[in-house]
Design a protein around this motif. Structure first.
Motif, PDB file in Angstrom:
ATOM      1  N   ASP A 102       0.806  -1.219   0.000  1.00 25.21           N
ATOM      2  CA  ASP A 102       0.000   0.000   0.000  1.00 25.21           C
ATOM      3  C   ASP A 102       0.838   1.266   0.000  1.00 25.21           C
ATOM      4  OD1 ASP A 102       1.010  -0.039   2.542  1.00 25.21           O
ATOM      5  OD2 ASP A 102      -0.927   0.012   3.573  1.00 25.21           O
ATOM      6  N   SER A 103       2.106   1.175  -0.389  1.00 22.06           N
ATOM      7  CA  SER A 103       2.975   2.350  -0.393  1.00 22.06           C
ATOM      8  C   SER A 103       2.563   3.337  -1.485  1.00 22.06           C
ATOM      9  CB  SER A 103       4.437   1.936  -0.600  1.00 22.06           C
ATOM     10  OG  SER A 103       4.617   1.338  -1.877  1.00 22.06           O
ATOM     11  N   VAL A 104       2.708   4.615  -1.167  1.00 25.65           N
ATOM     12  CA  VAL A 104       2.519   5.702  -2.132  1.00 25.65           C
ATOM     13  C   VAL A 104       3.729   6.608  -1.985  1.00 25.65           C
ATOM     14  CG1 VAL A 104       1.046   7.582  -2.923  1.00 25.65           C
ATOM     15  CG2 VAL A 104       0.009   5.553  -1.883  1.00 25.65           C
ATOM     16  N   ASP A 105       4.693   6.462  -2.884  1.00 29.08           N
ATOM     17  CA  ASP A 105       5.968   7.170  -2.778  1.00 29.08           C
ATOM     18  C   ASP A 105       5.931   8.420  -3.645  1.00 29.08           C
ATOM     19  OD1 ASP A 105       8.575   8.030  -2.576  1.00 29.08           O
ATOM     20  OD2 ASP A 105       9.454   6.047  -2.871  1.00 29.08           O
ATOM     21  N   MET A 106       6.059   9.585  -3.020  1.00 31.26           N
ATOM     22  CA  MET A 106       6.068  10.853  -3.742  1.00 31.26           C
ATOM     23  C   MET A 106       7.358  11.623  -3.481  1.00 31.26           C
ATOM     24  SD  MET A 106       2.049  12.017  -3.488  1.00 31.26           S
ATOM     25  CE  MET A 106       1.726  11.447  -1.809  1.00 31.26           C
ATOM     26  N   ARG A 250      18.353 -11.561  -6.464  1.00 32.50           N
ATOM     27  CA  ARG A 250      17.519 -10.459  -5.981  1.00 32.50           C
ATOM     28  C   ARG A 250      17.839 -10.120  -4.532  1.00 32.50           C
ATOM     29  NH1 ARG A 250      12.952 -13.105  -7.390  1.00 32.50           N
ATOM     30  NH2 ARG A 250      12.171 -12.769  -5.272  1.00 32.50           N
ATOM     31  N   ASP A 251      18.103 -11.138  -3.726  1.00 31.63           N
ATOM     32  CA  ASP A 251      18.442 -10.889  -2.326  1.00 31.63           C
ATOM     33  C   ASP A 251      19.761 -10.127  -2.212  1.00 31.63           C
ATOM     34  OD1 ASP A 251      16.140 -12.171  -1.534  1.00 31.63           O
ATOM     35  OD2 ASP A 251      17.139 -14.065  -1.006  1.00 31.63           O
ATOM     36  N   ARG A 252      20.741 -10.495  -3.029  1.00 34.77           N
ATOM     37  CA  ARG A 252      22.024  -9.790  -2.987  1.00 34.77           C
ATOM     38  C   ARG A 252      21.865  -8.345  -3.471  1.00 34.77           C
ATOM     39  NH1 ARG A 252      23.931 -14.885  -4.839  1.00 34.77           N
ATOM     40  NH2 ARG A 252      24.072 -14.182  -7.007  1.00 34.77           N
ATOM     41  N   VAL A 253      21.065  -8.177  -4.518  1.00 33.15           N
ATOM     42  CA  VAL A 253      20.827  -6.834  -5.043  1.00 33.15           C
ATOM     43  C   VAL A 253      20.129  -5.967  -3.994  1.00 33.15           C
ATOM     44  CG1 VAL A 253      19.491  -5.519  -6.745  1.00 33.15           C
ATOM     45  CG2 VAL A 253      20.836  -7.487  -7.479  1.00 33.15           C
ATOM     46  N   GLU A 254      19.150  -6.536  -3.302  1.00 31.82           N
ATOM     47  CA  GLU A 254      18.437  -5.766  -2.285  1.00 31.82           C
ATOM     48  C   GLU A 254      19.354  -5.428  -1.111  1.00 31.82           C
ATOM     49  OE1 GLU A 254      15.139  -3.810  -0.419  1.00 31.82           O
ATOM     50  OE2 GLU A 254      15.862  -4.185  -2.456  1.00 31.82           O
ATOM     51  N   ALA A 255      20.227  -6.352  -0.734  1.00 33.83           N
ATOM     52  CA  ALA A 255      21.191  -6.060   0.329  1.00 33.83           C
ATOM     53  C   ALA A 255      22.106  -4.911  -0.068  1.00 33.83           C
ATOM     54  CB  ALA A 255      22.007  -7.321   0.651  1.00 33.83           C
ATOM     55  N   LEU A 256      22.532  -4.912  -1.320  1.00 31.75           N
ATOM     56  CA  LEU A 256      23.353  -3.808  -1.823  1.00 31.75           C
ATOM     57  C   LEU A 256      22.570  -2.501  -1.822  1.00 31.75           C
ATOM     58  CD1 LEU A 256      25.380  -5.112  -4.917  1.00 31.75           C
ATOM     59  CD2 LEU A 256      26.295  -4.127  -2.817  1.00 31.75           C
ATOM     60  N   ARG A 257      21.302  -2.566  -2.198  1.00 29.95           N
ATOM     61  CA  ARG A 257      20.478  -1.359  -2.247  1.00 29.95           C
ATOM     62  C   ARG A 257      20.325  -0.745  -0.856  1.00 29.95           C
ATOM     63  NH1 ARG A 257      15.309   0.842  -2.255  1.00 29.95           N
ATOM     64  NH2 ARG A 257      14.422  -0.923  -1.104  1.00 29.95           N
ATOM     65  N   ALA A 270      14.269   0.571   3.072  1.00 29.94           N
ATOM     66  CA  ALA A 270      13.568  -0.703   2.856  1.00 29.94           C
ATOM     67  C   ALA A 270      12.175  -0.495   2.290  1.00 29.94           C
ATOM     68  CB  ALA A 270      13.496  -1.483   4.168  1.00 29.94           C
ATOM     69  N   ASP A 271      11.505   0.585   2.702  1.00 31.03           N
ATOM     70  CA  ASP A 271      10.145   0.842   2.233  1.00 31.03           C
ATOM     71  C   ASP A 271      10.090   1.925   1.166  1.00 31.03           C
ATOM     72  OD1 ASP A 271       9.065  -1.047   3.978  1.00 31.03           O
ATOM     73  OD2 ASP A 271       9.001   0.401   5.632  1.00 31.03           O
ATOM     74  N   ARG A 272      11.238   2.280   0.601  1.00 26.91           N
ATOM     75  CA  ARG A 272      11.276   3.315  -0.440  1.00 26.91           C
ATOM     76  C   ARG A 272      11.603   2.688  -1.789  1.00 26.91           C
ATOM     77  NH1 ARG A 272      10.627   8.296   1.313  1.00 26.91           N
ATOM     78  NH2 ARG A 272      11.098   8.872   3.470  1.00 26.91           N
TER      79      ARG A 272
END
Length: 394
Positions: A102-106, A250-257, A270-272
């Motif tokens: 339900d995120s709304v990122d502005m 994907r897990d490695r990429v997310e850890a890097l992010r 994490a939520d952005r």
């Protein structure tokens, strides 16, 4: 310059126990979403988020109860209104929604939907064209970046309107259309505060199961963490579906992010939806560099506009991960053209550089296309707007 007119009177009303909100469904570049006049939406951000979630049908994997298309690229919305900033015509607020939450990122920009801002403004009478080409200065409220956007507006039965037919093709969208030319001014540090937020052209990050990985953290309109595909055991030639299906990658990429977000001073991301992750490799088809862009947990079918600008910028900055893998771009003076390869083709970006200081980027330009897909009232449940609106006759 186009003739300026006042914002339309708010058109939101109640019909059949639902809110009817005027909207135009627009394709901008390789993205799609409903556009709204600012005056027709709540001023309060919490109420605005509720309305946008209802409009897109989030959260739901298929977004069957809204206009979302079940993918981040089709889970977007644009809000447009006249600007109060001197020398600027329109303000644009971009909202990124997701099918699965339900995120709304502005907070970040979207250069693809930006291409639809001026066509939407002309369609709704917010901008009235007075010449065959209409050029409008648009401020993106998310980051404050200003773009100069030009669209074709010839006579159509005595009235000037946006021309959508044309011969311009962009990889990642079907067919051809009329060009939308976008020039960005001073987008360095749009979200992270500076072009190289860590102060370094590359940094080393420890990734569980991979060990130390060299990355470049850069922001020229879109914060990116750039990493060589080979450093993560990939080739950079994989399809988006192959990369998205590789859960270990994907897990490695997310850890890097997440680590990159902290390095860039963005805190817990994490939520952005930023920073975005971009895997780079040597070009395959005569371009400057090949890319695979995570947005952030699904792989883009092509690449975002400002992600392409930022990746191109990294290619011309000595010492970055991208610079090491890139082929020399066309032109070495004040204007340099780079071809950023992606899964659907390539994206050409022109960078304007300071004479005598080629590492200083002063502007960028590119071409997109856009099209109005549908116009009318978008219905959302009455309870999403607070306070409730009084029912009126149509």
């Amino acid at each position: 310059m186009p003739q300026r007119v006042h914002a339309p009177r708010p058109g939101t009303r109640v019909r059949g126990h639902q809110l009817a909100i005027p909207s135009v469904l627009m394709r901008g570049g390789t993205s799609r979403g409903p556009f709204f006049a600012r005056a027709d939406l709540p001023a309060d951000d919490e109420a605005l988020a509720r309305v946008l979630r209802a409009a897109l049908g989030s959260p739901h994997p298929l977004q069957v109860d809204g206009l979302g298309g079940g993918h981040p690229l089709t889970s977007k919305a644009g809000i447009v209104g006249p600007s109060t900033e001197p020398g600027v015509d329109l303000d644009f607020r971009f909202a990124q929604l997701q099918p699965h939450d339900d995120s709304v990122d502005m907070n970040a920009n979207c250069g693809n939907l930006l291409a639809a801002v001026v066509p939407f403004a002309v369609e709704t009478g917010m901008i009235v064209p007075v010449a065959d080409t209409t050029t409008v200065r648009v401020r993106t409220l998310n980051t404050g970046a200003v773009a100069q956007i030009s669209v074709s507006t010839p006579h159509d039965g005595g009235v000037r309107s946006v021309e959508y037919d044309g011969d311009t093709r962009i990889d990642g969208a079907p067919g051809t259309s009329s060009p939308v030319t976008i020039g960005f001014l001073d987008t360095a540090g749009s979200v992270a505060g500076s072009l190289l937020p860590t102060g370094n052209p590359r940094d080393t990050v420890e990734v569980p199961g991979t060990g130390p990985v060299e990355v470049t953290c850069v922001d020229n309109g879109q914060p990116l963490v750039i990493v060589a595909a080979s450093a993560l055991g990939a080739t950079g030639r994989e399809s988006p579906d192959e990369l998205t299906a590789n859960s270990a990658l994907r897990d490695r990429v997310e850890a890097l992010r997440l680590a990159g977000g902290r390095l860039m001073g963005l805190g817990d991301v994490a939520d952005r939806n930023y920073p975005k992750m971009t895997l780079v490799s040597p070009p395959l088809h005569g371009g400057t560099v090949a890319t695979r862009s995570f947005i952030p947990r699904v792989v883009h079918e092509s690449i975002g506009v400002l992600a392409a600008v930022t990746a191109a910028t990294a290619c011309v900055l000595p010492g970055t991960v991208a610079h090491e893998l890139a082929e020399p771009p066309t032109g070495h003076g004040a204007e340099t053209t780079l071809s950023i390869e992606h899964p659907s083709g390539a994206f050409e970006v022109r960078l304007d550089r300071e004479p005598g200081d080629p590492a200083r980027i002063t502007g960028s330009a590119l071409v997109r296309t856009a099209r109005a897909l549908m116009a009318g009232d978008l219905y959302v449940p009455l309870g999403v707007w607070n306070p409730p609106m009084k029912e009126t006759n149509r």
